[in-house]
Design an enzyme around this catalytic site. Structure first.
Site, PDB file in Angstrom:
ATOM      1  N   HIS A 128      -5.664 -16.915  -2.358  1.00  0.00           N
ATOM      2  CA  HIS A 128      -5.327 -18.233  -2.902  1.00  0.00           C
ATOM      3  C   HIS A 128      -4.497 -18.024  -4.159  1.00  0.00           C
ATOM      4  O   HIS A 128      -4.808 -18.526  -5.241  1.00  0.00           O
ATOM      5  CB  HIS A 128      -6.589 -19.042  -3.175  1.00  0.00           C
ATOM      6  CG  HIS A 128      -7.356 -19.383  -1.933  1.00  0.00           C
ATOM      7  ND1 HIS A 128      -6.972 -20.397  -1.083  1.00  0.00           N
ATOM      8  CD2 HIS A 128      -8.455 -18.814  -1.378  1.00  0.00           C
ATOM      9  CE1 HIS A 128      -7.818 -20.453  -0.066  1.00  0.00           C
ATOM     10  NE2 HIS A 128      -8.719 -19.498  -0.216  1.00  0.00           N
ATOM     11  N   HIS A 183      -7.614 -13.171   3.607  1.00  0.00           N
ATOM     12  CA  HIS A 183      -6.969 -13.840   4.753  1.00  0.00           C
ATOM     13  C   HIS A 183      -5.435 -13.850   4.622  1.00  0.00           C
ATOM     14  O   HIS A 183      -4.816 -14.849   4.287  1.00  0.00           O
ATOM     15  CB  HIS A 183      -7.525 -15.238   5.031  1.00  0.00           C
ATOM     16  CG  HIS A 183      -7.766 -16.140   3.869  1.00  0.00           C
ATOM     17  ND1 HIS A 183      -6.840 -16.411   2.893  1.00  0.00           N
ATOM     18  CD2 HIS A 183      -8.874 -16.870   3.533  1.00  0.00           C
ATOM     19  CE1 HIS A 183      -7.330 -17.250   2.012  1.00  0.00           C
ATOM     20  NE2 HIS A 183      -8.561 -17.540   2.372  1.00  0.00           N
ATOM     21  N   HIS A 209      -4.463 -19.457  12.863  1.00  0.00           N
ATOM     22  CA  HIS A 209      -4.221 -19.309  11.431  1.00  0.00           C
ATOM     23  C   HIS A 209      -2.940 -18.534  11.129  1.00  0.00           C
ATOM     24  O   HIS A 209      -2.272 -18.799  10.125  1.00  0.00           O
ATOM     25  CB  HIS A 209      -5.409 -18.599  10.761  1.00  0.00           C
ATOM     26  CG  HIS A 209      -6.495 -19.521  10.331  1.00  0.00           C
ATOM     27  ND1 HIS A 209      -7.396 -20.066  11.207  1.00  0.00           N
ATOM     28  CD2 HIS A 209      -6.820 -20.000   9.096  1.00  0.00           C
ATOM     29  CE1 HIS A 209      -8.239 -20.839  10.541  1.00  0.00           C
ATOM     30  NE2 HIS A 209      -7.897 -20.823   9.266  1.00  0.00           N
ATOM     31  N   ASP A 229     -13.718 -15.692   8.718  1.00  0.00           N
ATOM     32  CA  ASP A 229     -13.643 -16.839   7.795  1.00  0.00           C
ATOM     33  C   ASP A 229     -14.345 -18.046   8.431  1.00  0.00           C
ATOM     34  O   ASP A 229     -13.936 -19.194   8.250  1.00  0.00           O
ATOM     35  CB  ASP A 229     -12.194 -17.172   7.439  1.00  0.00           C
ATOM     36  CG  ASP A 229     -12.078 -18.083   6.214  1.00  0.00           C
ATOM     37  OD1 ASP A 229     -13.098 -18.304   5.523  1.00  0.00           O
ATOM     38  OD2 ASP A 229     -10.974 -18.595   5.962  1.00  0.00           O
ATOM     39  N   LEU A 288      -5.853 -26.437   6.946  1.00  0.00           N
ATOM     40  CA  LEU A 288      -6.855 -25.609   7.608  1.00  0.00           C
ATOM     41  C   LEU A 288      -8.021 -25.352   6.659  1.00  0.00           C
ATOM     42  O   LEU A 288      -7.830 -25.126   5.458  1.00  0.00           O
ATOM     43  CB  LEU A 288      -6.245 -24.280   8.051  1.00  0.00           C
ATOM     44  CG  LEU A 288      -5.271 -24.348   9.234  1.00  0.00           C
ATOM     45  CD1 LEU A 288      -4.503 -23.043   9.364  1.00  0.00           C
ATOM     46  CD2 LEU A 288      -6.006 -24.666  10.520  1.00  0.00           C
TER      47      LEU A 288
END
Length: 405
Positions: free
Chosen positions: A206, A227, A262, A285, A319
């Site tokens: 992030h 991710h 994803h 996840d 998402l």
């Protein structure tokens, strides 16, 4: 899958005539024996008292290790209940995961501390039918608001070493094994150095870090990316960004949600061709709706999410985690990405074990390693048995049917 006891008192576990997926290749029709939770023989015969698990025609993988999992079967690891944690661990064990890092998300500071304390208490008396807990993954609260994804912006915090020390103390004996943060934030560098010095894996996630900022963060101790491609800026030829650094820097491993939603398969191939399965770890996840039908569910933080065709989104369309399980991720790795069985096993087990510093005892089928096994049907990848340290914790049943592939 018949299971029979050849004696009054079990002396070990004998997995009979399975196709063992090892680092060097697939050993077809080969038996395996473990004692005291450790693999002691490849081949041989059962001994008096051994429990025998017949695996003829089945693939025997090393148990999957999930570095990033929030929930499943209607529960979240931050719910106000240790039973919720147990439920998540049981659900993922039924899908071949033998070890995991329960993953918290951005919460208010008091709520996050209490969630960490609950996880620590659970680690002292874990559910025997669940995947083993290898520590905690704390995702947030030190994240970049512009790349927050489904994390709550109002709960994000400025990096604080004092707060981090309090959170590590709250986790206690669990302990914190992996922390996701945005390394470009003001004040993040001292946290990275502090965590790395204590052997806690620092993951960039992030994050809007530039190429140069990510390399500086790696110099400070960042060794992983959360991710990959999700919650990050895209790759651009004039600004390669964090992803450019990941692709080129061998110090950095990356995890990927291989649900084929994803991340586009071509982007996954880019990761695999530049990093190889030694540098790429499969994760789920997964959130609480994993294993449940499409519908509306509560996410951590009091918001609702919509699940349609197994894809989880906020009402805004962002998402919000996945409904993936590790056996399906491995199936996609083989069938959609063209990995060999040993390569898929490396991404699902050995690479995560290396990231955690557990590869001497976990992550592959080899003499002297823990007898952690995921035994799957070779065409569907449905799990027929899950073994943790030589003990069968799931056999021939599922909590829920598989979600669509």
């Amino acid at each position: 899958m018949p299971c029979k006891d050849t004696g009054v008192e079990s002396m070990g576990l004998y997995v009979e005539r399975g196709d063992l997926v090892t680092e060097k290749g697939v050993l077809r029709g080969t038996s395996l024996r473990s004692k005291d939770g450790v693999i002691t023989e490849l081949g041989g015969s059962p001994r008096p008292g051994d429990q025998v698990l017949e695996a003829e025609g089945l693939l025997v993988f090393p148990g999957f290790i999930d570095l990033h999992v929030h929930g499943g079967d209607g529960a979240d690891v931050t719910d106000d209940s240790q039973e919720a944690i147990a439920r998540v661990c049981r659900f993922h064990a039924a899908h071949g995961t033998t070890s995991l890092l329960p993953t918290t998300r951005t919460l208010g500071l008091p709520e996050l501390k209490e969630a960490l304390r609950r996880l620590a208490r659970y680690s002292e008396a874990p559910d025997p039918a669940g995947a083993a807990m290898l520590g905690i993954h704390m995702e947030g609260p030190y994240l970049n608001e512009h790349y927050k994804g489904a994390q709550r912006a109002d709960l994000l915090r400025t990096p604080s070493l004092h707060e981090l020390e309090e959170l590590i103390e709250a986790a206690g004996l669990a302990p914190l094994r992996l922390v996701t943060l945005a390394p470009e934030l003001p004040g993040a560098a001292p946290l990275v150095e502090y965590l790395a010095a204590r052997g806690i894996i620092v993951s960039a996630g992030h994050s809007g870090a530039s190429y140069e900022q990510m390399l500086q963060a790696a110099d400070c101790g960042v060794r992983h990316v959360t991710h990959g491609f999700n919650g990050l800026p895209g790759l651009h030829h004039r600004e390669p960004g964090l992803l450019g650094a990941v692709l080129l820097d061998e110090r950095i491993t990356v995890e990927v949600i291989l649900d084929l939603h994803h991340v586009h398969p071509a982007a996954v191939q880019l990761l695999l061709r530049t990093k190889s399965t030694r540098g790429v770890a499969l994760i789920t996840d997964a959130m609480r709706a994993a294993g449940l039908p499409d519908g509306t569910y509560a996410s951590a933080g009091g918001r609702s999410v919509e699940v349609r065709q197994g894809i989880v989104r906020l009402p805004s369309g962002v998402l919000a985690g996945s409904t993936l399980t590790m056996n399906r991720a491995v199936k996609h790795a083989v069938e959609a990405m063209g990995l060999t069985l040993p390569e898929a096993a490396e991404a699902a087990a050995l690479t995560p074990a290396r990231i955690l510093g557990e590869a001497q005892r976990k992550g592959s089928i080899a003499l002297g390693k823990d007898a952690d096994l995921a035994i799957v049907e070779p065409s569907t990848y449905q799990v027929q048995a899950t073994v943790v340290r030589g003990r069968i914790i799931q056999r021939g049943r599922f909590i829920h049917d598989e979600a669509p592939s």
